[in-house]
Each structure stands twice: as structure tokens, then as C-alpha cells.
Design a protein around this motif. Sequence first.
Motif, mmCIF file in Angstrom:
data_model
loop_
_atom_site.group_PDB
_atom_site.id
_atom_site.type_symbol
_atom_site.label_atom_id
_atom_site.label_comp_id
_atom_site.label_asym_id
_atom_site.label_seq_id
_atom_site.Cartn_x
_atom_site.Cartn_y
_atom_site.Cartn_z
ATOM 1 N N TRP A 41 0.916 -1.112 -0.035
ATOM 2 C CA TRP A 41 -0.199 0.468 0.313
ATOM 3 C C TRP A 41 0.921 1.242 -0.091
ATOM 4 O O TRP A 41 0.603 1.827 -0.806
ATOM 5 C CB TRP A 41 -1.218 0.164 1.720
ATOM 6 N N ALA A 42 1.779 1.093 0.140
ATOM 7 C CA ALA A 42 2.611 2.125 0.639
ATOM 8 C C ALA A 42 3.526 2.411 -0.567
ATOM 9 O O ALA A 42 3.510 3.619 -0.934
ATOM 10 C CB ALA A 42 3.924 2.007 2.074
ATOM 11 N N GLN A 43 4.046 1.424 -1.065
ATOM 12 C CA GLN A 43 4.635 1.692 -2.926
ATOM 13 C C GLN A 43 3.775 2.767 -3.648
ATOM 14 O O GLN A 43 3.968 2.937 -4.383
ATOM 15 C CB GLN A 43 5.162 0.534 -2.645
ATOM 16 N N PHE A 44 2.359 1.553 -3.418
ATOM 17 C CA PHE A 44 0.895 2.625 -4.429
ATOM 18 C C PHE A 44 0.879 3.793 -4.165
ATOM 19 O O PHE A 44 0.890 4.796 -4.924
ATOM 20 C CB PHE A 44 -0.102 1.835 -4.308
ATOM 21 N N LEU A 45 0.782 4.101 -2.838
ATOM 22 C CA LEU A 45 0.999 5.121 -2.462
ATOM 23 C C LEU A 45 1.952 6.681 -3.423
ATOM 24 O O LEU A 45 1.873 7.852 -3.363
ATOM 25 C CB LEU A 45 0.623 5.699 -1.416
ATOM 26 N N MET A 46 3.401 6.143 -2.979
ATOM 27 C CA MET A 46 4.028 7.038 -3.035
ATOM 28 C C MET A 46 4.571 7.259 -4.175
ATOM 29 O O MET A 46 4.403 7.799 -5.056
ATOM 30 C CB MET A 46 5.802 5.826 -2.706
ATOM 31 N N LEU A 47 3.701 6.121 -5.471
ATOM 32 C CA LEU A 47 4.092 6.110 -6.877
ATOM 33 C C LEU A 47 3.520 7.224 -7.397
ATOM 34 O O LEU A 47 2.807 8.261 -8.434
ATOM 35 C CB LEU A 47 3.885 4.294 -7.251
ATOM 36 N N GLU A 48 1.673 7.073 -6.274
ATOM 37 C CA GLU A 48 0.254 7.947 -6.727
ATOM 38 C C GLU A 48 0.858 9.520 -6.471
ATOM 39 O O GLU A 48 0.583 10.269 -7.203
ATOM 40 C CB GLU A 48 -0.525 7.632 -6.256
ATOM 41 N N ILE A 49 1.632 9.220 -5.193
ATOM 42 C CA ILE A 49 2.387 10.955 -4.967
ATOM 43 C C ILE A 49 3.576 11.178 -6.205
ATOM 44 O O ILE A 49 2.984 12.525 -6.446
ATOM 45 C CB ILE A 49 2.494 10.781 -3.749
ATOM 46 N N LYS A 50 4.186 10.811 -6.907
ATOM 47 C CA LYS A 50 4.580 10.186 -7.564
ATOM 48 C C LYS A 50 4.478 11.376 -8.684
ATOM 49 O O LYS A 50 4.521 12.121 -9.391
ATOM 50 C CB LYS A 50 5.782 9.723 -7.572
ATOM 51 N N ARG A 51 3.239 10.572 -9.553
ATOM 52 C CA ARG A 51 2.857 10.516 -10.786
ATOM 53 C C ARG A 51 1.766 12.371 -10.406
ATOM 54 O O ARG A 51 1.892 13.136 -11.100
ATOM 55 C CB ARG A 51 1.533 9.795 -10.994
#
Length: 58
Positions: A41-51
Motif C-alpha cells: 500500500w505504501a509503495q502504491f501511495l508513493m507512486l501515486e504521489i510521484k505521478r
Amino acid sequence: MRFSCPSAIFGNFRLSRGQMGDKMGDNLQISKLKVKNLQKWAQFLMLEIKRFTIHICR
């Protein structure tokens, strides 16, 4: 008068400890799964934040 056999007492004690250990092992496995899910979940959120930040900064 009843006498209890010490081996029976200690045998029951060992059995109850084994069951407790099994439950703790199950809880540990559940905890490991929760940690893995949180990491994903944290990895997913980090990718979304970067995008999102890339989108805003353009």
C-alpha cells in the motif's frame, strides 16, 4: 483421597504452552501478512504521489 501424577500435570502444562505457541505463531504470520500489505500500500501511495506531483509541476 486423590493423588495427581506429576507427569500428567507437567504434560498438560506442556500441551497448553504448545497451543499458546501455535497461537502466537499464527498471530506472527498474520502480522507478517499485514506488514506486507502495508508495504504494498505504501509503495502504491508513493507512486501515486510521484505521478500527482509530476502532473502538477508541468
